[in-house]
Structure formats: C-alpha cells, structure tokens
Design an enzyme around this catalytic site. Structure first.
Site, PDB file in Angstrom:
ATOM      1  N   ASP A 139       0.564  15.022 -28.719  1.00  0.00           N
ATOM      2  CA  ASP A 139       2.004  14.767 -28.783  1.00  0.00           C
ATOM      3  C   ASP A 139       2.444  14.999 -30.225  1.00  0.00           C
ATOM      4  OD1 ASP A 139       1.579  12.338 -30.306  1.00  0.00           O
ATOM      5  OD2 ASP A 139       1.242  11.251 -28.444  1.00  0.00           O
ATOM      6  N   PRO A 140       3.710  14.765 -30.576  1.00  0.00           N
ATOM      7  CA  PRO A 140       4.148  15.108 -31.946  1.00  0.00           C
ATOM      8  C   PRO A 140       3.374  14.399 -33.052  1.00  0.00           C
ATOM      9  CG  PRO A 140       6.029  14.750 -30.532  1.00  0.00           C
ATOM     10  CD  PRO A 140       4.841  14.327 -29.733  1.00  0.00           C
ATOM     11  N   LYS A 182       0.066  13.560 -32.837  1.00  0.00           N
ATOM     12  CA  LYS A 182      -1.362  13.847 -32.793  1.00  0.00           C
ATOM     13  C   LYS A 182      -1.611  15.118 -31.997  1.00  0.00           C
ATOM     14  CE  LYS A 182      -1.664  10.030 -29.463  1.00  0.00           C
ATOM     15  NZ  LYS A 182      -0.377   9.378 -29.825  1.00  0.00           N
ATOM     16  N   GLU A 231       4.088  18.874 -25.931  1.00  0.00           N
ATOM     17  CA  GLU A 231       4.935  18.277 -26.971  1.00  0.00           C
ATOM     18  C   GLU A 231       4.542  18.784 -28.362  1.00  0.00           C
ATOM     19  OE1 GLU A 231       6.699  14.187 -25.066  1.00  0.00           O
ATOM     20  OE2 GLU A 231       5.015  13.985 -26.432  1.00  0.00           O
ATOM     21  N   HIS A 287      15.031   9.807 -27.732  1.00  0.00           N
ATOM     22  CA  HIS A 287      15.530  11.185 -27.658  1.00  0.00           C
ATOM     23  C   HIS A 287      17.032  11.283 -27.461  1.00  0.00           C
ATOM     24  CE1 HIS A 287      11.197  12.080 -26.144  1.00  0.00           C
ATOM     25  NE2 HIS A 287      11.259  12.013 -27.467  1.00  0.00           N
ATOM     26  N   GLU A 331       8.858  15.798 -18.908  1.00  0.00           N
ATOM     27  CA  GLU A 331       8.573  14.366 -18.856  1.00  0.00           C
ATOM     28  C   GLU A 331       9.884  13.597 -18.897  1.00  0.00           C
ATOM     29  OE1 GLU A 331       5.782  12.940 -21.740  1.00  0.00           O
ATOM     30  OE2 GLU A 331       4.551  14.754 -21.636  1.00  0.00           O
ATOM     31  N   ASP A 390       6.309  -8.355 -20.273  1.00  0.00           N
ATOM     32  CA  ASP A 390       4.941  -7.876 -20.171  1.00  0.00           C
ATOM     33  C   ASP A 390       4.315  -8.356 -18.869  1.00  0.00           C
ATOM     34  OD1 ASP A 390       2.523  -6.758 -20.821  1.00  0.00           O
ATOM     35  OD2 ASP A 390       2.324  -7.779 -22.755  1.00  0.00           O
TER      36      ASP A 390
END
Length: 368
Positions: A93-94, A96, A141, A224, A249, A258
């Site tokens: 992804d951006p 990694k 990505e 985003h 996505e 949670d």
C-alpha cells in the site's frame, strides 16, 4: 457498472467455522452476494507470504495456492476474476511496498526480470485452470511507487522523481500480461481526493510509455475526501487521460465500538479514538449510516460512468485466529509491536456475530 468483492480472507473464516446470518437464519454469504448482483471476485496475490521457518503471514496468506482456491471458489459461484498482484510478500500500500525477500539482493535489472517472470508464472496457473480473469492490477495502491527502493517515487522534489524507474517496472508486468492475456490492465492508486497527485502520476507514466487500460481508485472517506472531491477527481482523470475508471476498494464502518470489550489492544483501523475525521464523513458510523453511504456511492458511481465498484473484505468478521498479520509478517513490513488481531472487522457487511447489516441489502445493482 458491475459489483465486485474482495474476499481474499475467505478461507481463514471457513477454517474457524465462521457463520453468517440473514434475519436469524444461517446463509451462504457468497450465494447471497451473487443473488444481489455481484459479478466479480478480486483476488490478491502475494509472492511468498511465509517467514523463514515456513510459518504463514496470515490475513489470507494469499500465495499462488490460495489464489487457485479462491479462483475455484469464484468459478463455483459464477464469478469472474480481478487479479491483484502485489509484487511483495505481504501487504502493499502507499506506506509499504517492500521487495519480496527472495529479491532483496537483486539489481534493478534483475528485479525488472523478476516482475516479468512472476507475472508470467501466475498466468501459467491461470491457463492451466482456465480461470476467467478479465482484469489485472499491476501493483496495489502504488501511489508512492512499488518494489522499494527501485520503483519508489522521490518525495524530496516536486514533481516527484523516479517515474522512470517505476515505469520500467510497470512495463515488465504489463508486457507479461499482454503476452498472456486479453485482460484489461489496471493501475491502482489511493489518495483519491488528490487531483494534482493523480494528474502528475498518470501524466508521467503515460509520457514514459506505460500501457494500461483502467485507472483504479481506493475510496475510504476517512482518508480520501468527500464524495464531491472523489468524483471530481474521477472526472478529471476521465477528461484528461481518456481511460476507464474503477473502484478497486470501497469500505465504510458500521460501528466505532470494538469487538473486544476489555479495552486491551484496541487496534481497529477506525475506532472511537479516531474522532477527528467524523465531521467530514457523509453519514454516521452506524449500521444505518453504512447503508446510506453505500446507496449514495453506488448511485453516484453509476452516474459517473465507473466500470465497476469492489467492496473490500465484506466477510472478514472477527474470530479466534483471524488476524491481519502474524508477528513475523509485521517484522517484514516494519510494523512491529501492534496487535495482530483483525483490525478491519467493523468495515464488513456483517456484524461481529455474523448478522447481515442493512448495508448488505444496498450493495446491489438495478434493484436486485
């Protein structure tokens, strides 16, 4: 416009006996989604998602064997396939885009060749099984490049540097796909609010001769931008680059609570501690808000001429052993010390107990 799903963790859920329900009755979630109009399965492929002792990295452990299993699942349900090649041993992804462990000591030219060979190897499997692959992502990505450091874009200059290196790597993946298939090629970015970034990126890779068919977007409104920002960027891309556009996505939360109540290691990606983004979201993070988000997004996507919209991991509910990464996988991506448990569970189309959420009924096409 078609609908797709990325259920690359499906077999992790099956192994623990996960159950899914609609109106209190157990259902086959895949059958349910297909009946609502889903036509595609997006499947990620990692190069070697195992540590040096052979222990799996988890989160689907999406090697080529798992790709075969998922593709067979797609065929069983009459779905066609979007192949998502990460060119990494784990999440790309951006933040990694790490080289596969087996490639880490190779030269740039040797990595170019590996990109080509790895892509060809995947297509050998596709041909052997006659899998219906219509679309291929060359990278996942890759807003900041891929196969770091070789294809990493240089943030120290403006416009960013090293598009030449990135383009050479992309061309090797593209060349292999074109030789093996008539599938359409997707270049997939995130940061989908950012028109200047997209204009710079696609202007440069087109200038450098990268051959592709579709601009792919991720859209999670926490990061985003608004609907208006996203669809303005879609229009800019269509107007300037004359390519088809697809959402690779999509996701939205149904709760900020949670599923672990004792407060230990609260590591959901989107949780009650991350309140700074709430004012900019189109709808509340609630079951009803998630449903309204999907209803409006699909309407606007269709109006904008999107080829397809893929919901990311709608079935990844919590359960024993359901993890986003093993500790060894965290080490590989340089994210040690975090909880390993499922951090995406509040983005699914089923709640923590496997009950269908209102949003599931909205994820449909043409009134189905």
């Amino acid at each position: 416009m078609f609908l797709g799903i990325d259920v690359s963790t499906y077999f992790d859920e099956q192994e623990i006996g996960a159950k899914y329900y609609l109106n209190g009755q157990e259902v086959d979630p895949m059958k349910l989604l297909v009946e609502q109009g889903v036509k595609y399965m997006r499947i990620r492929v990692w190069h070697n998602p195992y540590d040096e002792e052979g222990h799996p990295y988890l989160a689907g452990t999406n090697d080529i064997k798992k790709f075969i299993m998922l593709s067979e699942l797609a065929v069983k349900y009459g779905l066609r396939i979007i192949l998502d090649i990460h060119y990494s041993d784990f999440w790309a992804d951006p933040g990694k885009q790490f080289l596969p462990k087996a490639w880490k000591d190779l030269s740039f030219e040797e990595v170019e060749q590996k990109v080509y060979e790895h892509t060809k190897d995947i297509f050998k499997v596709i041909h052997e099984h006659n899998f219906p692959v219509d679309y291929v992502q060359v990278g996942n990505e890759i807003t900041n490049g891929m196969l770091w450091p070789h294809g990493r874009l240089d943030e120290s200059v403006s416009p960013r540097g090293n598009y030449e290196g990135l383009a050479k790597l992309l061309k090797q993946g593209v060349k292999a796909v074109r030789e093996e298939s008539n599938a359409k090629i997707i270049i997939h970015l995130e940061r989908s609010y950012d028109q200047p970034a997209y204009f710079e990126y696609f202007s440069n890779i087109i200038r450098l001769g990268v051959d592709f068919d579709i601009i792919g977007f991720s859209y999670y409104p926490y990061w985003h931008g608004t609907f208006d920002q996203f669809f303005a960027n879609v229009k800019m891309c269509k107007d300037n680059f004359h390519k088809e556009v697809m959402v690779m996505e999509l996701g939205y939360g149904f709760t900020l609570e949670d599923y672990i109540k004792n407060g230990s290691q609260a590591q959901l990606v989107i949780n009650a501690d991350k309140t700074d983004f709430l004012a900019n979201l189109p709808y509340p993070i609630s079951p009803e808000g998630q449903a309204l988000f999907i209803r409006e997004f699909l309407k606007r996507a269709k109006d904008a001429g999107m080829v397809g919209v893929n919901y990311w991991e709608p079935l990844w509910i919590p359960g024993p052993g359901i993890c986003w990464a093993s500790e060894a996988a965290q080490k590989y991506i340089h994210e040690e010390g975090k909880s390993t448990r499922n951090e995406w569970a509040n983005q699914c189309l089923f709640d923590y107990q496997g009950n269908a959420l209102p949003a599931l009924k909205e994820f449909k096409i043409d009134g189905k």
